[in-house]
Design a protein around this motif. Structure first.
Motif, PDB file in Angstrom:
ATOM      1  N   ALA A   1       0.830  -1.208   0.000  1.00  0.00           N
ATOM      2  CA  ALA A   1       0.000   0.000   0.000  1.00  0.00           C
ATOM      3  C   ALA A   1       0.866   1.260   0.000  1.00  0.00           C
ATOM      4  O   ALA A   1       0.613   2.217  -0.735  1.00  0.00           O
ATOM      5  N   LEU A   2       1.920   1.265   0.818  1.00  0.00           N
ATOM      6  CA  LEU A   2       2.777   2.447   0.954  1.00  0.00           C
ATOM      7  C   LEU A   2       3.465   2.811  -0.356  1.00  0.00           C
ATOM      8  O   LEU A   2       3.615   3.999  -0.674  1.00  0.00           O
ATOM      9  N   VAL A   3       3.910   1.827  -1.103  1.00  0.00           N
ATOM     10  CA  VAL A   3       4.739   2.088  -2.273  1.00  0.00           C
ATOM     11  C   VAL A   3       4.008   2.911  -3.332  1.00  0.00           C
ATOM     12  O   VAL A   3       4.628   3.622  -4.127  1.00  0.00           O
ATOM     13  N   ARG A   4       2.692   2.878  -3.307  1.00  0.00           N
ATOM     14  CA  ARG A   4       1.907   3.611  -4.302  1.00  0.00           C
ATOM     15  C   ARG A   4       1.722   5.075  -3.947  1.00  0.00           C
ATOM     16  O   ARG A   4       1.292   5.874  -4.774  1.00  0.00           O
ATOM     17  N   ASN A   5       1.984   5.437  -2.685  1.00  0.00           N
ATOM     18  CA  ASN A   5       1.827   6.821  -2.209  1.00  0.00           C
ATOM     19  C   ASN A   5       0.442   7.387  -2.541  1.00  0.00           C
ATOM     20  O   ASN A   5       0.310   8.445  -3.166  1.00  0.00           O
ATOM     21  N   PRO A   6      -0.626   6.706  -2.124  1.00  0.00           N
ATOM     22  CA  PRO A   6      -1.984   7.163  -2.443  1.00  0.00           C
ATOM     23  C   PRO A   6      -2.392   8.350  -1.570  1.00  0.00           C
ATOM     24  O   PRO A   6      -1.729   8.683  -0.589  1.00  0.00           O
ATOM     25  N   ARG A   7      -3.538   8.927  -1.908  1.00  0.00           N
ATOM     26  CA  ARG A   7      -4.047  10.046  -1.108  1.00  0.00           C
ATOM     27  C   ARG A   7      -4.606   9.563   0.235  1.00  0.00           C
ATOM     28  O   ARG A   7      -4.472  10.239   1.249  1.00  0.00           O
ATOM     29  N   VAL A   8      -5.241   8.364   0.249  1.00  0.00           N
ATOM     30  CA  VAL A   8      -5.855   7.829   1.469  1.00  0.00           C
ATOM     31  C   VAL A   8      -5.515   6.344   1.597  1.00  0.00           C
ATOM     32  O   VAL A   8      -5.615   5.595   0.621  1.00  0.00           O
ATOM     33  N   PHE A   9      -5.127   5.936   2.811  1.00  0.00           N
ATOM     34  CA  PHE A   9      -4.901   4.528   3.130  1.00  0.00           C
ATOM     35  C   PHE A   9      -6.094   3.991   3.899  1.00  0.00           C
ATOM     36  O   PHE A   9      -6.594   4.643   4.828  1.00  0.00           O
TER      37      PHE A   9
END
Length: 361
Positions: A147-155
Motif C-alpha cells: 500500500a505504501l509504495v503507491r503513495n496514495p491520497r488515502v490509506f
C-alpha cells in the motif's frame, strides 16, 4: 482542503438500513479509526470509501472530487486487508511492487520505490523470500508495504492486526504509529479493538447500529463520553455505571445507603428527582482512609485479580457492583468491606432514559 469527505452516507440491503447518515470530514494527515462492535457498519463504510460497495444515498469525496461510481483503482486509495492477500508465487519485492508493475511504472523507478519502502518497514533482508517463508508480522509488513509504495491520497485498513498474536499486535501498533508520524499519511482504520483505536487515532468515530455515536479525539472519547454506550465500550475494564436519583442532598445510589455529593457543574442539568446513571472509571477509584474527605462508596470485596501492574477489584455496592483498579500491593481480602473514594472531576452523569451525557447538550 479535506483529504476525504463522507456526506450523509446511507446503505440499505432491502428493508435493512446498515448505514443511517454518516458525515465525516478528514483532513490531510489525520488517522481516523472507525471503532465499534461487529455489525455496527464500520466495514461497510470502509468498503464504500474503497469502491467495493456503492451507497444507497450520499456522497464520498477524495481530494474534493466525488468518487461515486469510480473504480477502486481510480480513487487514489490503497487498502490493507485482514488476510494480507499476498501472491504466494511472488517474492516480497514483487508483491510490494506489483501495483506499480500493473501501472506500467518504469523498472528502475519501481525497484527504487520498493527498496525505499522495504527500508521504511525494516524488511530489506526479506525481499527475495516468498510469503510462505515469512512470519505473520512479516507478512503484514509486506501487505502494508504494497500500500505504501503507491503513495496514495488515502490509506484504508480493515482490521489488519486481528490475525496476529498479542505480542505481534503490540509491535505492529508501534510500527504503524511510527510510520504515520514519519509519513503524515491520511488513514481510515477499522477495528473493534479499543486499544488500537486509542493508541493509533488522531480521531475516533465510535459507531453503533449504523450511526456515529461520538466523533472526537481519543482524549475526548475517553474523558468526555457523550453516551452510555461510548462510556461502556471504551475503557478496560469498562466504566462503572450505577443507577441513582438526584435529591436535595446529592446523588442517591439505588440499593445502598451511599449519597454522593453533586458536583457544581451538574447543578443546572440535574434537578432533584431526576433518574440518572452515574459513571466512574475503575482507575479513578482508590481506597479511602478514615479521614479521607470527599465522596465515598462503601463496598464489599468479591473478586481480586492481580494483572501485574494493577489489582483489579470487583466489589458489591448493595445491589450494584463496582470495579476498581488499585496498586498491585494493595492489601485486600475477599469478603472485607472497604470505602472507596474518587475526585469529583472523575464523575460522569447520563440521563437514565436516553443514555446521553447530561453535559453533552
Amino acid at each position: 482542503m479535506s483529504a476525504l469527505e463522507i456526506r450523509n452516507i446511507h446503505k440499505r440491503y432491502g428493508q435493512v438500513e446498515t448505514l443511517k447518515g454518516i458525515d465525516i470530514a478528514l483532513e490531510s494527515g489525520e488517522f481516523l479509526v472507525l471503532l465499534g462492535s461487529s455489525g455496527c457498519g464500520k466495514s461497510t463504510l470502509l468498503n464504500i470509501i474503497a469502491g467495493l460497495a456503492e451507497p444507497s444515498g450520499g456522497d464520498v469525496l477524495i481530494g474534493e472530487r466525488s468518487v461515486l461510481g469510480a473504480h477502486p483503482k481510480d480513487r487514489d486509495i490503497a487498502m490493507v486487508f485482514q488476510s494480507y492477500a499476498l501472491y504466494p508465487n511472488m517474492n516480497v519485492a514483487r508483491n510490494i511492487g506489483f501495483g506499480l508493475e500493473m501501472r506500467k511504472s518504469p523498472a528502475a523507478e519501481r525497484e527504487k520505490a520498493v527498496r525505499e519502502t522495504a527500508r521504511l518497514l525494516q524488511i530489506e533482508n526479506l525481499l527475495d523470500r516468498k510469503p510462505s517463508q515469512l512470519s505473520g508480522g512479516q507478512r503484514q509488513r509486506v501487505a502494508i508495504g504494497r500500500a505504501l509504495v503507491r503513495n496514495p491520497r488515502v490509506f484504508l485498513f480493515d482490521e489488519p492486526l486481528s490475525n496476529l498474536d498479542a505480542k505481534l499486535r503490540m509491535e505492529m501498533r508501534t510500527e504503524l504509529k511510527r510510520l504515520h508520524q514519519m509519513l503524515k499519511t491520511t488513514v481510515v482504520y477499522v477495528t473493534h479493538d479499543q486499544i488500537e483505536a486509542m493508541t493509533l487515532a488522531t480521531r475516533i468515530a465510535v459507531m453503533r447500529d449504523g450511526r456515529i455515536e461520538q466523533l472526537g479525539t481519543p482524549e475526548e472519547i475517553y474523558d468526555r463520553p457523550a453516551t452510555l454506550y461510548v462510556a461502556g465500550f471504551v475503557g478496560s475494564p469498562p466504566m462503572n455505571i450505577l443507577d441513582a436519583e438526584t435529591t436535595g442532598n446529592g446523588l442517591k445510589l439505588y440499593g445502598c445507603d451511599d449519597i454522593l455529593p453533586l458536583p457544581p457543574r451538574f447543578e443546572s442539568v440535574a434537578p432533584a428527582g431526576r433518574r440518572v446513571k452515574v459513571g466512574i472509571r475503575p482507575e479513578a477509584l482508590r481506597l479511602a482512609a478514615t479521614d479521607t474527605p470527599g465522596a465515598r462508596l462503601t463496598a464489599r470485596v468479591e473478586v481480586v485479580e492481580l494483572t501485574g501492574p494493577e489489582l483489579v477489584t470487583t466489589a458489591a455496592l448493595g445491589g450494584q457492583r463496582i470495579t476498581a483498579c488499585l496498586p498491585p500491593r494493595t492489601a485486600l481480602t475477599t469478603g472485607s468491606a472497604h470505602a472507596f473514594t474518587f475526585d469529583e472531576t472523575a464523575l460522569h452523569l447520563f440521563d437514565a432514559e436516553s443514555g446521553r451525557s447530561l453535559l453533552s447538550g
